[in-house]
Design an enzyme around this catalytic site. Structure first.
Site, PDB file in Angstrom:
ATOM      1  N   ARG A 160      26.190   7.830  21.614  1.00  0.00           N
ATOM      2  CA  ARG A 160      26.208   8.836  20.552  1.00  0.00           C
ATOM      3  C   ARG A 160      26.116   8.126  19.212  1.00  0.00           C
ATOM      4  NH1 ARG A 160      31.860  11.221  21.285  1.00  0.00           N
ATOM      5  NH2 ARG A 160      32.200   9.005  21.763  1.00  0.00           N
TER       6      ARG A 160
ATOM      7  N   ARG B 211      16.136  12.226  11.441  1.00  0.00           N
ATOM      8  CA  ARG B 211      15.046  12.722  12.273  1.00  0.00           C
ATOM      9  C   ARG B 211      15.354  14.138  12.769  1.00  0.00           C
ATOM     10  NH1 ARG B 211      14.369   7.414  16.023  1.00  0.00           N
ATOM     11  NH2 ARG B 211      16.594   7.321  15.519  1.00  0.00           N
TER      12      ARG B 211
ATOM     13  N   CYS C 234      17.157  12.081  20.016  1.00  0.00           N
ATOM     14  CA  CYS C 234      17.259  12.257  21.465  1.00  0.00           C
ATOM     15  C   CYS C 234      16.989  13.692  21.932  1.00  0.00           C
ATOM     16  CB  CYS C 234      18.640  11.804  21.952  1.00  0.00           C
ATOM     17  SG  CYS C 234      18.915  10.026  21.804  1.00  0.00           S
TER      18      CYS C 234
ATOM     19  N   LYS D  88      23.798  14.448  12.011  1.00  0.00           N
ATOM     20  CA  LYS D  88      25.188  14.544  12.434  1.00  0.00           C
ATOM     21  C   LYS D  88      25.990  13.534  11.628  1.00  0.00           C
ATOM     22  CE  LYS D  88      26.673  12.339  16.037  1.00  0.00           C
ATOM     23  NZ  LYS D  88      26.957  11.896  17.422  1.00  0.00           N
TER      24      LYS D  88
END
Length: 462
Positions: free
Chosen positions: A157, A334, A266, A327
């Site tokens: 993460r 992105r 991702c 985040k």
């Protein structure tokens, strides 16, 4: 153990630094010469908490080195990780050209048995292609060397990558060789302490596990985002619903937070790639299409809320934006929700003043310079600088410094007291009690069109 990591991007850099931290000798190879030159100086291409001191420490100890030529792939490597990018191609499938190029370079330089590990997120069957390419290169050299190709997908993460690497809840390894199994066990046991959390399986099973895991998480997010839209229309508070369903042990509370859409490197590309894999194998990806559609629509919810408050024409409106990265804990922008928000706001005539603890530099590089030159976009050095003469605060990324804002300072800076909370970080009652209008995501606000005069009407009345 001697390890080579091909690719010094996010996955490669974290992988190389962490294995070096465990006492291995690691060589990171990347063809981007400027990136390698900076890394040798301790300048990292990404922001990740704790990574910079780890890289510098292991370079100083001689356990970690960076090179820019594939000819410098360590000939005595026991393990070679392929950690290059697999971005979406024009059709949405994973672009595997960099993986195949890495395989060609491996075949051109290895001189002893080694384990080649696909760390990149690759389509099912990629290990077979890597194996074939390496064999072709060895044949060109007239060599017949043994090697094994393993799938070891990453589950890091962003913002917590070192913790995830050093204390993983599981390690997935796909292989077909007992020799490779022994080496991979030796590699990972120092961080697992016991083999129970290493799951060995078929190579293709491991490749699919990565995609299925990310698609499941994206699905949970999109489901909750869809529920938040429904809750808002029906006067229901999604936060209470989230707590209620999350208390069910069959569901759990992880990845149930509604927001303004997911982004990053991702989830978007992996869902697209899985869609393509399904279609190419004659399976209709109904659920995955819905996940993509909901996420696309969710990124437009915040702009729509702003329009509902200020009107279609945002000329004269200044928005203070907190959060640019997709985040907290990373500078990665992105497919971030902030990109959609800022573009739509400026297109409608608004001025945007934005702040992010890590991503301001990235924003300055990737956002159109004409926005900044014209004064439509200002990137600020402090979170409260973004609120000077602002008509509203728009929270896009839930960084910790944004958790408990100084309401008095905000009122002294802002022109109008309005908060759009794209992550449901704030308690609506507390915000409204402080004298602010509050608009969250699915908080039961059926009629959120302002009763007060619009900004232009207010200005005209003066």
């Amino acid at each position: 153990m001697n390890i080579t990591v091909i690719g010094a991007g996010y996955v490669g850099l974290v992988t190389g630094a962490c294995f070096a931290e465990l006492g291995n000798h690691v060589t990171c190879v990347d063809v981007n010469e400027s990136k390698i030159a900076n890394l040798k100086k301790g300048i990292l291409p990404i922001y990740e908490p704790g990574l910079e001191p780890m890289v510098i420490s292991n370079m100083n100890e001689g356990r970690l080195q960076f090179v820019s030529s594939m000819s410098e792939i360590a000939a005595d490597s026991h393990v070679i990780f392929i950690a290059v990018g697999t971005p979406s191609d024009k059709d949405g499938a994973a672009d595997i050209q960099y993986v195949l190029e890495a395989a060609r370079n491996i075949g051109a330089h290895i001189s002893q048995y080694c384990v080649v590990v696909d760390k990149s997120t690759v389509p099912v069957g990629m290990a077979d292609q890597v194996d074939n390419v390496i064999r072709e290169e060895l044949q060109k050299r007239g060599l017949s060397l043994r090697f094994d190709v393993v799938s070891n997908p990453e589950f890091l993460r962003e913002g917590a990558a070192i913790e995830d690497f050093m204390r993983p809840d599981r390690v997935i390894i796909g292989l077909e060789s007992n020799n490779a199994k022994s080496i991979m066990l030796d590699l990972y046991l120092p961080i697992l302490r016991s083999p129970e959390r290493i799951y060995f399986m078929n190579v293709k099973d491991a490749e699919m596990t990565k995609y299925a895991a990310n698609a499941m998480l994206a699905t949970r997010i999109s489901f909750m985002n869809e529920m938040s839209v429904l809750c808002e229309r029906m006067g229901v508070d999604i936060e209470n619903v989230r707590i209620g369903i999350g208390s069910d042990t069959r569901i759990g509370s992880a990845f149930l937070n509604p927001g303004c859409g997911y982004g990053g490197s991702c989830f978007p590309k992996d869902v697209r790639a899985l869609v393509k894999m399904a279609e190419r194998n004659g399976v209709a990806p109904y659920i995955l299409h819905a996940v993509e559609k909901r996420n696309f629509e969710q990124k437009r919810v915040l702009p729509d809320k702003i329009v509902n408050v200020f009107g279609e024409d945002l000329t004269g409106v200044t928005l203070g934006v907190w959060g640019l990265s997709f985040k907290p804990g990373t500078d990665d922008m992105r497919e971030a929700s902030s990109l959609v928000l800022i573009e739509e706001a400026i297109r409608r005539g608004a001025c945007v003043q934005a702040y992010d603890p890590a991503a301001v530099g990235v924003a300055g590089r990737i956002l159109p310079s004409e926005w900044m030159d014209s004064g439509k976009l200002k990137l600020t050095g402090h979170q409260y600088d973004a609120l000077k003469d602002a008509d509203a605060l728009v929270l896009v990324t839930e960084w910790k410094p944004f958790c408990y804002p100084d309401m008095t300072a905000m009122k002294n800076l802002m022109r109008q007291f309005i908060i759009f909370d794209g992550r449901n970080q704030y308690d609506p009652k507390h915000i409204r009690a402080a004298g602010f209008e509050y608009y969250g995501m699915g908080r039961g606000e059926v009629n959120y069109k302002r009763a007060a005069l619009s900004l232009r009407e207010a200005v005209g009345a003066e």
